[in-house]
Design an enzyme around this catalytic site. Structure first.
Site, PDB file in Angstrom:
ATOM      1  N   TYR A  65      45.009  76.045   5.232  1.00 39.34           N
ATOM      2  CA  TYR A  65      44.498  77.413   5.090  1.00 39.34           C
ATOM      3  C   TYR A  65      45.570  78.333   4.526  1.00 39.34           C
ATOM      4  O   TYR A  65      46.775  78.112   4.675  1.00 39.34           O
ATOM      5  CB  TYR A  65      43.959  77.948   6.416  1.00 39.34           C
ATOM      6  CG  TYR A  65      45.007  78.321   7.444  1.00 39.34           C
ATOM      7  CD1 TYR A  65      45.539  79.611   7.502  1.00 39.34           C
ATOM      8  CD2 TYR A  65      45.452  77.394   8.388  1.00 39.34           C
ATOM      9  CE1 TYR A  65      46.482  79.968   8.458  1.00 39.34           C
ATOM     10  CE2 TYR A  65      46.384  77.740   9.351  1.00 39.34           C
ATOM     11  CZ  TYR A  65      46.903  79.023   9.383  1.00 39.34           C
ATOM     12  OH  TYR A  65      47.841  79.374  10.329  1.00 39.34           O
ATOM     13  N   CYS A  66      45.106  79.388   3.865  1.00 39.43           N
ATOM     14  CA  CYS A  66      45.971  80.460   3.372  1.00 39.43           C
ATOM     15  C   CYS A  66      45.154  81.750   3.411  1.00 39.43           C
ATOM     16  O   CYS A  66      44.072  81.789   3.996  1.00 39.43           O
ATOM     17  CB  CYS A  66      46.493  80.155   1.966  1.00 39.43           C
ATOM     18  SG  CYS A  66      45.201  79.933   0.723  1.00 39.43           S
ATOM     19  N   THR A  67      45.647  82.810   2.807  1.00 44.02           N
ATOM     20  CA  THR A  67      44.995  84.120   2.936  1.00 44.02           C
ATOM     21  C   THR A  67      43.628  84.166   2.266  1.00 44.02           C
ATOM     22  O   THR A  67      42.622  84.549   2.868  1.00 44.02           O
ATOM     23  CB  THR A  67      45.890  85.220   2.347  1.00 44.02           C
ATOM     24  OG1 THR A  67      47.167  85.180   2.981  1.00 44.02           O
ATOM     25  CG2 THR A  67      45.261  86.598   2.561  1.00 44.02           C
TER      26      THR A  67
END
Length: 450
Positions: A296-298
């Site tokens: 996951y990331c932003t």
């Protein structure tokens, strides 16, 4: 019969009498294969405000002309119903500012010409931000008043290459979140050592399998129940991988995610180590064929890029959070999430309530404050923090992005260390969490005071 653009696709619902509750998506929307019949190019998104006593209060953003305001079938014969989406701020006005984030990997034959087209359309619109294009697609984050910001979205969606892009929207209560507009060709849409032009980003099969927010939540519950994310070992079947910078993790992350030992995404090298033993690399000792890697990331773009690299290195079971953390918070709220979300603009961080305010009961707010103070620490004195927002060191030659308590901010005059307080290019202490301007603003002030 009035001609009007009609948008339809998956992920949103129409506001017909049989569906009075409206969209299930709070403030961003995902359209597939948008279809339009437009004879009036001047048409813009129309804002329709609901009455406060209606079943579903909030703001209705509909993409149709002023001549076609009805929420039912438009009558043009091209689509079923007008598709709309809601945000949950009842008093949101046309002049209020929002931030829009989106990206798309798609082949652009002449990116310089594409840049010129975008610049031409944005002439006269109050848009600030970073919009980068190249042969592999577009990456954009920008702010503007509601009407101008959504006009650009609508213009983009007329292009079949961008018709099904996930546009994510969040409030910017203090006006523009960016100082100016930077719209240009950029060799790499995201900075990574060695560049990304050689990576097969246009092949969706090379990227990780995207999980919807609800699917992601279920997988996280599996991970945390089995307690496999708390220790790193070669026998586990799940790895929860935060593909952000360490300072982003410091103010918010998913339960069970280890802090990435990375201070800049460009130097990320998880899973690429030649050594089987590397304590800073959670992918160093895993079975590439049997381990599920949940990334996951932003907003999703870093995961799409890095999962493609991992695929090239032999990792088989790669999964990403579709739309990133921001999309997850809009749909699921802070379930399995602790803290705030770091954002790369002047706002610096946003609480989950900024994405889904209607779900933030008082009990959840109290829990949120309690969890925040249990993990966030002052960089200088290690005391617990309740306010999750970074600041830059006042020494411009250091400029470290760090978390700090009020006492240390005042004691060290906005610097991250005693040494920086003696720097020759030290900027003045700013109250609260204001952002520093370019050095020449403060240099000129210093010269005037001599």
């Amino acid at each position: 019969m009035k001609d009007c653009p009609v948008v339809f696709g998956t992920g949103v619902r129409d506001l017909s009498p049989s569906n009075p509750a409206g969209s299930s998506l709070p403030f961003s929307t995902f359209f597939t294969a948008a279809t339009t019949c437009i004879k009036n190019p001047a048409s813009v998104p129309v804002v329709v405000r609901k009455k406060k006593n209606s079943e579903s209060s909030g703001l209705l953003l509909s993409f149709f002309t002023r001549e076609c305001r009805q929420r039912q079938s438009c009558g043009c014969g091209l689509g079923p119903k007008l598709i709309s989406f809601e945000c949950n701020w009842e008093d949101y006005e046309d002049h209020d500012f929002i931030v829009v984030n989106f990206y798309r990997f798609v082949s652009i034959e002449d990116p310089e010409e594409e840049v010129a087209k975008h610049l031409s359309f944005l002439q006269g619109l109050d848009i600030h931000g970073r919009i980068y294009l190249n042969e592999q697609g577009i990456n954009a984050q920008y702010s503007g008043p509601l009407r101008d910001a959504l006009a650009y979205v609508k213009w983009l969606r007329k292009d079949h290459r961008f018709s099904d892009v996930l546009f994510q929207i969040s409030p910017s209560l203090s006006g523009h979140a960016f100082p100016r507009l930077k719209l240009r060709y950029k060799p790499s849409l995201v900075q990574l050592e060695g560049g990304i032009s050689h990576i097969p980003l246009l092949d969706p099969l090379m990227r990780a399998t995207p999980l919807t927010p609800s699917e992601w939540k279920l997988r996280l519950e599996e991970v945390n129940k089995s307690d496999v994310a708390s220790t790193w070992n070669s026998n586990r079947s799940f790895i929860l991988l935060d593909v952000r910078n360490g300072y982003e993790w410091d103010i918010g992350h998913f339960h069970g995610a280890q802090r990435p030992n990375v201070e800049c995404f460009r130097s990320t090298s998880f899973g690429l180590s030649q050594s089987e033993v590397n304590i800073s690399d959670p992918l160093a000792c895993v079975d590439k064929e049997k381990t599920d890697v949940l990334m996951y990331c932003t907003g999703g773009i870093r995961c799409d890029i890095y999962s493609t690299i991992l695929r090239q290195w032999g990792f088989k079971n790669l999964y990403t959070l579709k739309g990133g953390v921001s999309h997850y918070l809009e749909n699921e709220g802070p379930v399995e999430w602790v803290g705030n979300l770091f954002v790369f603009d002047s706002r610096l961080s946003l609480p989950p309530s900024a994405y889904k305010p209607e779900d933030m009961t008082e009990a959840i707010r109290v829990q949120e404050l309690s969890e925040n103070s249990s993990f966030a620490r002052c960089y200088i004195c290690s005391s617990q923090l309740s306010e999750l927002k970074h600041r830059n060191c006042a020494n411009i030659d250091c400029n470290l992005l760090y978390l700090c308590c009020t006492d240390c901010v005042n004691d060290l005059r906005g610097c991250c260390s005693l040494r920086c307080t003696y720097a020759t290019r030290r900027r003045p202490l700013l109250p609260g969490h204001q952002r520093y301007k370019k050095w020449h603003h403060y240099r000129d002030l210093n010269l005037k005071s001599i």
